[in-house]
Structure formats: structure tokens, C-alpha cells
Scaffold this motif. Structure first.
Motif, PDB file in Angstrom:
ATOM      1  N   LEU A  93     110.587  -7.405  -3.473  1.00 48.06           N
ATOM      2  CA  LEU A  93     109.961  -6.453  -4.393  1.00 48.06           C
ATOM      3  C   LEU A  93     109.968  -6.993  -5.813  1.00 48.06           C
ATOM      4  N   LEU A  94     111.090  -7.623  -6.199  1.00 47.59           N
ATOM      5  CA  LEU A  94     111.196  -8.166  -7.557  1.00 47.59           C
ATOM      6  C   LEU A  94     110.160  -9.261  -7.775  1.00 47.59           C
ATOM      7  N   MET A 149     106.780  -7.891  -8.200  1.00 49.10           N
ATOM      8  CA  MET A 149     106.602  -7.295  -9.516  1.00 49.10           C
ATOM      9  C   MET A 149     106.349  -8.376 -10.565  1.00 49.10           C
TER      10      MET A 149
END
Lengths: 210, 332
Positions: free
Chosen positions: A160-161, A164
Motif C-alpha cells: 500500500l505504501l 501511494m
């Protein structure tokens, strides 16, 4: 038990109807509102089966944050004016095969999961984990996530990081000519660099900035 | 028949909670205007009733008799739904607020998550109202508030994690009882300050009232509303402010517990202590409104994302390592 059934059917009917309305409603903003209604009724269903943590997280993450951004984008792009022409237009018909394939895949997956749960309940081991303890399901989720599945959990966080950071890098561009405010610069300005006292002779004037 | 009696009991309890909340919302509007006036050396509303206490009732009466105008180009269903959503969300959150160890409508396991979820849903009333009005100023106000509330929710969530690390439970009563020896405002004081400022932004109070900045946007998302619908927005907003005050009191100021656990203080009912703490926080809210000038929008975003979020994240790491190092982690 009757009350339970009434609540279950109310929420599930709302969920199904609003899911249909997401695709069927003509206004895109209405679709997003129906999507929100769908999320809320699904989280009510989660709470009804005792998964209160999941239900609340669903409300916070999907309804409180994701759907707000959805609405934000839909309103800003002004797609509300473009009517949803799924049934009328000829252009959209080429997307139908892709949609059909994906929905068949999802349907088969759901059938496999439900069939397995119905005919081979020992695979899922749900009954054991519920019966043996009476700790709240937030505690039990934490105990599983941070012990047995810690690596999977951390990896999903990293994914997810990365997503992003990737999204920011893709859309970031340095624009020239933008005036930025720097607090430190403003505060540390001295009188000497801001003000200059000049002797001006009368009737002569003076030239500044040459 | 048993179902009916259970339902009636619950309805009784709900009314016993909601009627005082609604009355206190009306009173709090008066208090807000009064504090605001005193800071500026004015009198404030002091004509209707003793000390002007009935001013809000007079205002409500005025709103009831005003015409409700629905713009012809608006999206009527959503336009009417928006104030209802605001009001309902502001009121349903009170179900989990504990007024004493036993006096709570729904003592659920995930009370703090419920509060957080309901307060994050609050943005929908504003977005719906702004979009359905089909007008420029309300729409700009709605877009602004969507971005603002989503940004400040993030830091409020991280601050809640700080408190939860010290408590080890999501139940609101457990959070209150965990503060028996020391209120969390002392060890987590920086978090309390950040929570207070984020609560101001979350409820669109000055200095963060950009969604309704009257100098630029007329009245923001409320521009097209009139009569009772406008009053409902207004009531919902103040009920939300009270709710954020209650949340602050429960998370940091010991909830319904008396400040000192000695004889004359323990006689006071615990509900009174909670109400006093809520009032204290609310007076701070009102003072901030009177004292601080409005933020610029880019400053607001900078404060939320570049200052509050990193600070509260660092504080989570600090709290967790402190608790772990001294073996104070609440494990059960």
C-alpha cells in the motif's frame, strides 16, 4: 430469532437493491450515494454476525474516507452531466464481454467459497476459534494478525505504501513561477534588508532599482 | 408483547438521553454567543428570558415560521436529505457516551470506533447539501469541507491510537476507568492540544470555518437553505461540537470520574462531572472563536498534513516504546 431475521433481510435487501442502483442510476453522483448506502448496509450485516470491528472499520475506511474521495472526484470532473448510457448507447457495448468475464469469475469464486463452507466445514475451522474463547473480536484479530500472519500483514502494508508513493511520483510535477510562503524566511527578515533610507534632494528625485 | 415492552423501555431511555441533548444544544448556542460577546466587550443576547437564556427558543420559533425555499434547479431529494443526515448523525453518536459506569445507552465493545465512524460520516451532510443546491458557492464550500474534514480525521485517528495504546480496549467505559490514577491529559498533553485543534477543524469551527467563510462564500454550503432546514444544519453543527467536546473529555479528561477521589467530590453524581468537563472544553471552543483570526486554506492543509500528522505519528512510536520498555503495556 424473528427480530434477527427481520433485521438481516432488511439490511440485505437494501444492500442488493442499492448495489443494483449503483449501476442502473443515470446520475453518477447518485451512483456514488447508492454505493455509500451499500457500504453502510454491508457494515450493518458485519455487525449482525458479531464482527463489530470489521463493520466499524468498513464504515471508517470506505464510507468515511474512500467514498468521500470518490464523490470528490466525480463532482470535480463534472461527470454528473454525462448520463449513464449503459442500456441505450452503442459505444459501451464493447465493454460488455470484459464485464461478463469478470462477473463470471467472481460468481465462480463465491460459489466455491460458499460450497466449501457448506459441505466441508472442517476446512474453515471457524467453529473452533469462536467457541473456545470469549475475548472480543478486536483482541482475537490482533492476536492472529500480529503473530501468525505478521509477515503477510507487513508486506500488505508495504504494498500500500509503495502504491501511494508511486501515485504521488506519477502525478507530481514541479511548476515554475509558483510563489511559496516560507515561515522561517518571513520571521528571520531583518530591517536592514527590507528598508533602505535614502537622501532625496528636492526637485531632483531619485531612481530606484537600476 | 415482550418485544413491545422491550421496545418501549428502549424508547424511554433514548428519549431520556436525546431530549436533554437537544435542550443543551439550544443552551450551548446561547453560551457560545454570550462568551463571544464578552470577549468583545458586548452584552450578547440578554433580552429574552433571564440572562437571555430563552434566546435560542425564540430563534427556533422564528425559523419554524419562515418559508422553506427549495431552489428550482436543485436536486430535491438530496437537498432535503442533507440537513436530516447532519442532524441524525450528530444525535446517534450520543448512544455510546457513558455518563457513569452504568448509565450508558449502548455499552458496545468498539465504542471509540463507533464515535470515530459517526464523526467521519458527518461530512456527508455538508457534501450533499453543497452539491444538491446546484449553485457555485455551496459547491465550493462542500468541496473545501470534504478535503478539510478528511485531512483532520487522519490525525484524530492517530491520536485515538495513542490513547488506545495506554488503555488496551476500545470500550469507552474502559477508557474512562483506565484514567483512575492519572488523566491522560498529563502524559499525553501534546496529543490533547492537537486533538483540540483537530476537533475545531473537524467541526468547521473558527479559525477553520472555511466551508462557510462569509467573506468569500456567502454562507458556504448553507447558502441556499432557509427556515427550519437551515436551523437543522445549525443544530446538527452544534450537536457535533458538543460531541467532540464529550470525546475530548472521555479520551483525555477522565470522562465521568471526579477529579479528586475524596469525600465531598464523590457525592456529586458522575454525570455532572462529565457535563462540567464538556462545558469547560466548549468554553475553550467559544474563546478560540472569539480570539483567533481565520486560517488561509493552504495554511490549513499544511497544518493538517505536514505538522499534525507527523507529530502524532512520532508520538505513537514514543508512547509504544515507552510502554514496552517499562513493561506497562495493558495485556489481558
Amino acid at each position: 430469532m424473528i427480530a434477527h431475521a427481520i433485521f438481516f433481510y432488511t439490511f440485505s435487501i437494501i444492500a442488493v437493491v442499492s448495489a443494483i442502483m449503483v449501476t442502473a442510476s443515470k446520475n453518477t453522483v447518485h451512483s456514488v450515494f447508492f454505493l455509500i448506502l451499500d457500504f453502510i448496509s454491508i457494515s450493518c450485516l458485519f455487525i449482525m454476525i458479531g464482527a463489530e470491528f470489521l463493520g466499524m472499520i468498513m464504515l471508517i475506511v470506505y464510507v468515511g474516507a474512500v467514498a468521500v474521495l470518490f464523490l470528490f472526484v466525480v463532482m470535480m470532473l463534472n461527470v454528473a452531466q454525462q448520463k449513464n448510457q449503459w442500456f441505450a448507447g452503442q459505444q459501451s457495448s464493447k465493454h460488455i464481454p470484459v464485464g461478463l468475464i469478470i462477473s463470471t469469475l467472481i460468481f465462480v469464486e463465491v460459489i466455491i467459497v460458499i460450497g466449501g463452507w457448506k459441505y466441508k466445514p472442517e476446512i474453515f475451522d471457524i467453529n473452533n476459534s469462536i467457541a473456545q474463547t470469549n475475548i472480543s473480536n478486536t483482541h482475537s484479530l490482533g492476536q492472529i494478525l500480529y503473530t501468525d500472519y505478521i509477515h503477510v500483514f507487513q508486506i500488505s502494508g508495504m504494498i500500500l505504501l509503495v502504491a501511494m508513493v508511486g501515485a504521488i511520483v506519477l502525478t507530481f510535477r514541479q511548476r515554475s513561477g509558483v510563489k511559496r510562503q516560507s515561515y522561517i524566511k518571513q520571521i528571520s527578515r531583518e530591517r536592514a534588508e527590507g528598508v533602505e533610507v535614502l537622501e532625496v534632494q528636492s526637485n531632483k528625485g531619485i531612481k530606484i532599482d537600476d | 408483547m415482550e418485544y413491545l415492552s422491550i421496545v418501549f423501555q428502549e424508547v424511554y431511555k433514548i428519549l431520556f438521553l436525546l431530549v436533554p441533548v437537544l435542550v443543551s444544544v439550544a443552551m450551548i448556542v446561547w453560551l457560545d454567543r454570550r462568551v463571544w460577546a464578552f470577549v468583545q466587550k458586548r452584552q450578547g443576547p440578554n433580552v429574552v428570558g433571564p440572562f437571555g437564556l430563552l434566546q435560542s427558543l425564540a430563534d427556533a420559533l422564528k425559523y419554524i415560521f419562515k418559508e422553506i425555499i427549495i431552489p428550482s434547479s436543485s436536486n430535491k431529494v438530496i437537498f432535503i436529505l442533507a440537513p436530516i443526515v447532519t442532524m441524525t448523525l450528530a444525535l446517534i453518536a450520543w448512544a455510546v457516551i457513558p455518563f457513569s459506569a452504568t448509565q450508558v445507552l449502548a455499552d458496545i465493545n468498539v465504542g471509540i470506533l463507533y464515535l470515530f465512524a459517526v464523526s467521519s460520516l458527518g461530512v456527508y451532510g455538508i457534501i450533499m447539501g453543497g452539491w444538491a443546491s446546484n449553485s457555485k458557492y455551496p459547491f465550493l464550500g462542500a468541496i473545501r469541507s470534504a478535503a478539510q474534514m478528511v485531512s483532520y480525521e487522519v490525525s484524530i485517528g492517530v491520536i485515538i491510537i495513542n490513547v488506545l495504546l495506554c488503555v488496551g480496549s476500545l470500550n469507552l467505559n474502559d477508557i474512562v476507568i483506565a484514567q483512575q490514577n492519572m488523566w491522560f491529559v498529563i502524559p499525553l498533553f501534546p496529543m490533547f492540544v492537537i486533538f483540540f485543534i483537530s476537533a475545531l477543524a473537524e467541526t468547521n469551527r473558527p479559525p477553520f470555518d472555511l466551508p462557510e467563510a462569509e467573506a468569500e462564500l456567502v454562507a458556504g454550503y448553507q447558502t441556499e437553505y432557509s427556515g427550519m432546514m437551515y436551523a437543522m444544519f445549525w443544530l446538527g453543527e452544534y450537536a457535533n461540537i458538543l460531541l467532540m467536546c464529550a470525546m475530548g473529555a472521555i479520551l483525555f479528561l477522565g470522562g465521568w470520574m471526579s477529579p479528586i477521589d475524596v469525600y465531598p467530590f464523590t457525592l456529586v453524581p458522575s454525570a455532572i462531572w462529565l457535563i462540567l468537563k464538556i462545558l469547560l472544553l466548549f468554553i475553550l471552543f467559544a474563546l478560540v472563536k472569539a480570539i483567533v483570526p481565520r486560517y488561509r486554506y493552504d495554511q490549513l492543509m499544511r497544518l493538517g498534513w505536514k505538522v499534525f500528522l507527523p507529530l502524532s505519528l512520532i508520538w505513537v512510536v514514543l508512547t509504544a516504546s515507552y510502554l514496552f520498555y517499562f513493561n506497562l503495556l495493558p495485556v489481558n
